[in-house]
Motif scaffolding. Structure first.
Motif, PDB file in Angstrom:
ATOM      1  N   PHE A 137      14.465   0.394 -46.433  1.00 55.85           N
ATOM      2  CA  PHE A 137      13.547   0.563 -45.309  1.00 55.85           C
ATOM      3  C   PHE A 137      12.260  -0.204 -45.620  1.00 55.85           C
ATOM      4  CE2 PHE A 137      16.515   3.857 -44.517  1.00 55.85           C
ATOM      5  CZ  PHE A 137      16.358   4.306 -43.215  1.00 55.85           C
ATOM      6  N   ASP A 138      11.719  -0.862 -44.608  1.00 53.90           N
ATOM      7  CA  ASP A 138      10.491  -1.628 -44.804  1.00 53.90           C
ATOM      8  C   ASP A 138       9.250  -0.777 -44.550  1.00 53.90           C
ATOM      9  OD1 ASP A 138       9.245  -4.027 -45.541  1.00 53.90           O
ATOM     10  OD2 ASP A 138       8.864  -4.548 -43.446  1.00 53.90           O
ATOM     11  N   GLY A 139       9.447   0.493 -44.323  1.00 51.82           N
ATOM     12  CA  GLY A 139       8.340   1.415 -44.081  1.00 51.82           C
ATOM     13  C   GLY A 139       8.881   2.823 -43.984  1.00 51.82           C
ATOM     14  N   GLU A 140       7.999   3.768 -43.730  1.00 50.30           N
ATOM     15  CA  GLU A 140       8.432   5.145 -43.603  1.00 50.30           C
ATOM     16  C   GLU A 140       9.223   5.330 -42.310  1.00 50.30           C
ATOM     17  OE1 GLU A 140       4.443   6.804 -44.123  1.00 50.30           O
ATOM     18  OE2 GLU A 140       5.220   7.717 -45.962  1.00 50.30           O
ATOM     19  N   PRO A 141      10.303   6.131 -42.323  1.00 51.76           N
ATOM     20  CA  PRO A 141      11.154   6.260 -41.139  1.00 51.76           C
ATOM     21  C   PRO A 141      10.399   6.651 -39.873  1.00 51.76           C
ATOM     22  CG  PRO A 141      12.250   7.213 -43.036  1.00 51.76           C
ATOM     23  CD  PRO A 141      10.864   6.855 -43.482  1.00 51.76           C
ATOM     24  N   GLU A 142       9.361   7.480 -39.990  1.00 56.36           N
ATOM     25  CA  GLU A 142       8.621   7.905 -38.795  1.00 56.36           C
ATOM     26  C   GLU A 142       7.761   6.786 -38.214  1.00 56.36           C
ATOM     27  OE1 GLU A 142       6.373   9.784 -42.353  1.00 56.36           O
ATOM     28  OE2 GLU A 142       8.410   9.164 -41.820  1.00 56.36           O
ATOM     29  N   CYS A 143       7.657   5.663 -38.924  1.00 57.30           N
ATOM     30  CA  CYS A 143       6.878   4.524 -38.429  1.00 57.30           C
ATOM     31  C   CYS A 143       7.767   3.451 -37.802  1.00 57.30           C
ATOM     32  CB  CYS A 143       6.049   3.936 -39.564  1.00 57.30           C
ATOM     33  SG  CYS A 143       4.805   5.073 -40.228  1.00 57.30           S
ATOM     34  N   SER A 144       9.022   3.797 -37.510  1.00 58.70           N
ATOM     35  CA  SER A 144       9.966   2.892 -36.846  1.00 58.70           C
ATOM     36  C   SER A 144      10.076   1.538 -37.551  1.00 58.70           C
ATOM     37  CB  SER A 144       9.579   2.695 -35.375  1.00 58.70           C
ATOM     38  OG  SER A 144       9.576   3.937 -34.688  1.00 58.70           O
ATOM     39  N   PRO A 145      10.511   1.544 -38.810  1.00 60.30           N
ATOM     40  CA  PRO A 145      10.541   0.299 -39.591  1.00 60.30           C
ATOM     41  C   PRO A 145      11.798  -0.529 -39.357  1.00 60.30           C
ATOM     42  CG  PRO A 145      11.325   2.085 -40.946  1.00 60.30           C
ATOM     43  CD  PRO A 145      10.973   2.693 -39.607  1.00 60.30           C
ATOM     44  N   GLN A 146      11.791  -1.739 -39.907  1.00 64.79           N
ATOM     45  CA  GLN A 146      13.003  -2.523 -40.047  1.00 64.79           C
ATOM     46  C   GLN A 146      13.749  -2.051 -41.294  1.00 64.79           C
ATOM     47  OE1 GLN A 146      11.673  -6.735 -40.044  1.00 64.79           O
ATOM     48  NE2 GLN A 146      13.088  -7.019 -38.328  1.00 64.79           N
ATOM     49  N   VAL A 147      15.047  -2.349 -41.331  1.00 67.30           N
ATOM     50  CA  VAL A 147      15.862  -2.058 -42.509  1.00 67.30           C
ATOM     51  C   VAL A 147      16.480  -3.373 -42.968  1.00 67.30           C
ATOM     52  CG1 VAL A 147      17.816  -0.771 -43.458  1.00 67.30           C
ATOM     53  CG2 VAL A 147      16.352   0.284 -41.723  1.00 67.30           C
ATOM     54  N   PHE A 148      16.288  -3.686 -44.256  1.00 65.54           N
ATOM     55  CA  PHE A 148      16.777  -4.931 -44.829  1.00 65.54           C
ATOM     56  C   PHE A 148      17.996  -4.669 -45.697  1.00 65.54           C
ATOM     57  CE2 PHE A 148      12.424  -5.845 -43.785  1.00 65.54           C
ATOM     58  CZ  PHE A 148      12.399  -7.189 -43.442  1.00 65.54           C
ATOM     59  N   GLN A 149      18.912  -5.636 -45.719  1.00 64.99           N
ATOM     60  CA  GLN A 149      19.962  -5.615 -46.721  1.00 64.99           C
ATOM     61  C   GLN A 149      19.483  -6.424 -47.916  1.00 64.99           C
ATOM     62  OE1 GLN A 149      23.761  -7.305 -45.698  1.00 64.99           O
ATOM     63  NE2 GLN A 149      24.670  -6.770 -47.649  1.00 64.99           N
ATOM     64  N   ILE A 150      19.710  -5.868 -49.114  1.00 64.98           N
ATOM     65  CA  ILE A 150      19.239  -6.499 -50.343  1.00 64.98           C
ATOM     66  C   ILE A 150      20.443  -6.994 -51.136  1.00 64.98           C
ATOM     67  CG2 ILE A 150      17.859  -6.209 -52.423  1.00 64.98           C
ATOM     68  CD1 ILE A 150      16.301  -5.765 -49.848  1.00 64.98           C
ATOM     69  N   ARG A 151      20.369  -8.238 -51.564  1.00 62.89           N
ATOM     70  CA  ARG A 151      21.366  -8.785 -52.482  1.00 62.89           C
ATOM     71  C   ARG A 151      20.678  -9.747 -53.429  1.00 62.89           C
ATOM     72  NH1 ARG A 151      25.530 -12.176 -53.916  1.00 62.89           N
ATOM     73  NH2 ARG A 151      27.518 -11.097 -54.325  1.00 62.89           N
ATOM     74  N   GLY A 152      20.440  -9.264 -54.660  1.00 60.16           N
ATOM     75  CA  GLY A 152      19.667 -10.059 -55.596  1.00 60.16           C
ATOM     76  C   GLY A 152      18.246 -10.219 -55.089  1.00 60.16           C
ATOM     77  N   ASN A 153      17.790 -11.456 -54.966  1.00 62.93           N
ATOM     78  CA  ASN A 153      16.447 -11.731 -54.460  1.00 62.93           C
ATOM     79  C   ASN A 153      16.418 -11.979 -52.954  1.00 62.93           C
ATOM     80  OD1 ASN A 153      15.326 -11.594 -57.073  1.00 62.93           O
ATOM     81  ND2 ASN A 153      15.943 -13.723 -57.486  1.00 62.93           N
ATOM     82  N   ILE A 154      17.552 -11.806 -52.304  1.00 63.30           N
ATOM     83  CA  ILE A 154      17.645 -12.068 -50.864  1.00 63.30           C
ATOM     84  C   ILE A 154      17.432 -10.777 -50.076  1.00 63.30           C
ATOM     85  CG2 ILE A 154      19.129 -12.909 -49.010  1.00 63.30           C
ATOM     86  CD1 ILE A 154      20.613 -14.588 -51.083  1.00 63.30           C
TER      87      ILE A 154
END
Length: 445
Positions: free
Chosen positions: A165-182
């Motif tokens: 999560f790019d922020g706290e869930p109550e702040c309506s964040p984006q969600v990133f997939q992580i693979r290594g440095n990507i």
């Protein structure tokens, strides 16, 4: 989506045999009268403990006593250390006596120690069994007179999808997939509050199919308005969207979080709950149910139980499957984990694991026969949770074998968001909530 390499190192099939002396002696322990346990240590990982059976039933299923989850960075570090220093070993100390402490002092008497050499190079792509069988322990030089310990130690590839999560869930964040440095965006979250009057423009209605009269109603706990206490936390929901904007999962608070009478905490006897939902046939279908409460006592932790809700022929079954039940520290946080070991009694995983084994109610077969489509075994998911008052950006890991489509991954992301929000929902009612979670000033505590 490309997964990240992980390795699952398991220790299982434990058993202990201690010879009985021909003459009574204080140094000899009869296995039927003295319980035994062991402490299992892998370098730089938390110590794990497990009970040891006195007999090894032939032909039993693999039972898991301890599990270590190794990421690519863990593997690289451990392999490098084994090359340049002493060879990596799994160390096990065996004790007689009861597991636990008495008056702050560890109980049990040390019986002996065993070590199993590990070579983890290449285990992210192939399984390796490091030991499977009996091994002599104790101080006696003659093996025939010493106690023997049975164990199975193996490493298996366990690739996972990793999300952040790019922020706290109550702040309506984006969600990133992580693979290594990507870091690649894959989902967006939308948090909303449902008001009593229904005028909230962010309100998202959730349609559920009615259950048969014989099964319990997931929404019956709402009750009438006049039956509700003045203080309650309710109406929270979070919807997960894919990058096209289509909703692919949701978590909705269906039972308000209310303090028990004469208290400022949510009790285990009256927990709040969430439904985790997936889209299907033009409506939302329940996939799982998360119950949460505040534990009493010195731990003062967050208690939780997560159940999988089978959906057979379009109707909800009453035979829910408990996948996780444990406690998180309300101050330090921790990890919500679903990790299903295989056991003959239907209730096992590592002794200090965050979740018990798959335990369908009224059955000992792990529920695999109860739900033909149930593929939830082994490691399923984990989600990081920060303690109260700390900025939380949950990290989520999901086993590859449990993701066959975007909606699968999104359901676990929604569950992780619900777990994180539950830390606030179970906050003592004498304490304030942040403004994003409050419908009105009454919810500030």
């Amino acid at each position: 989506m490309d997964p990240c390499p992980f390795v699952r190192l398991t220790v299982g099939n434990l058993a202990l045999r201690i010879p009985v002396a021909s003459k009574p002696a204080r140094s000899v322990v009869h296995p039927s009268s003295s319980p035994c346990f062991c402490k299992i240590k892998l370098k730089n990982f938390p110590l794990q403990t497990a009970f040891i059976p006195s007999q090894f039933p032939e032909g039993q299923l693999q039972t898991v006593a301890a599990t270590f989850h190794l990421s690519k960075s863990d593997l690289d570090r451990l392999v490098a250390k084994s090359i340049f220093t002493n060879k990596l070993q799994l160390k096990i100390s065996l004790y007689t006596g009861r597991l636990g402490t008495t008056c702050g002092v560890n109980s049990g008497r040390l019986l002996g120690k065993v070590s199993v050499p590990l070579d983890l190079a290449g285990t992210e792509s192939r399984g390796v069994t490091f030991h499977n069988g009996w091994i002599s322990i104790g101080k006696e030089r003659v093996k025939s007179s010493s106690a023997v310990f049975h164990l199975n130690v193996k490493a298996e590839p366990d690739p996972r999808f990793v999300f952040q999560f790019d922020g706290e869930p109550e702040c309506s964040p984006q969600v990133f997939q992580i693979r290594g440095n990507i870091r690649q965006p894959v989902f967006t979250c939308k948090f909303s509050l449902r008001t009593t009057g229904g005028g909230d423009r962010n309100r998202r209605s959730i349609s559920l199919q009615e259950e048969p009269s014989s099964s319990r109603s997931w929404l019956s706990s709402f009750g009438s308005e006049r039956d509700r206490p003045l203080k309650e936390r309710k109406g929270w929901s979070i919807t997960v969207h894919d990058l096209s904007g289509s909703p692919v999962a949701a978590a909705s608070m269906v039972t308000p979080f209310v303090p028990s009478p004469g208290s400022d905490r949510v009790s285990r006897s009256n927990p709040g709950s969430w439904l985790i939902l997936r889209p299907g046939a033009g409506t939302w279908k329940p996939w799982g149910r998360l119950e949460s409460w505040r534990e009493r006592g010195s731990s003062d932790g967050l208690g939780y139980r997560f159940e999988l809700i089978p959906d057979t022929n379009g109707t909800m079954s009453a035979a829910s499957i408990v996948l996780a039940e444990s406690t998180l520290s309300s101050h330090k946080g921790g990890k919500f984990v679903i990790d299903l070991g295989v056991c003959s009694n239907g209730r096992t995983t590592p002794a200090n694991s965050a979740s018990p084994g798959c335990s369908p109610r009224g059955s000992g077969d792990h529920g695999y026969g109860l739900w033909p489509n149930c593929m939830h075994r082994g490691f399923v998911m984990s989600a990081s949770v920060e303690g109260e008052g700390k900025c939380s950006k949950p990290g989520v890991e999901v086993g590859v074998q449990h993701v066959s489509c975007t909606e699968d991954a999104a359901a676990f992301v929604a569950l992780a968001a619900a777990v994180d929000l539950t830390m606030d929902a179970c906050k003592l009612f004498s304490q304030r909530l942040r403004k994003e979670l409050c419908q009105d000033q009454d919810m500030l505590g």
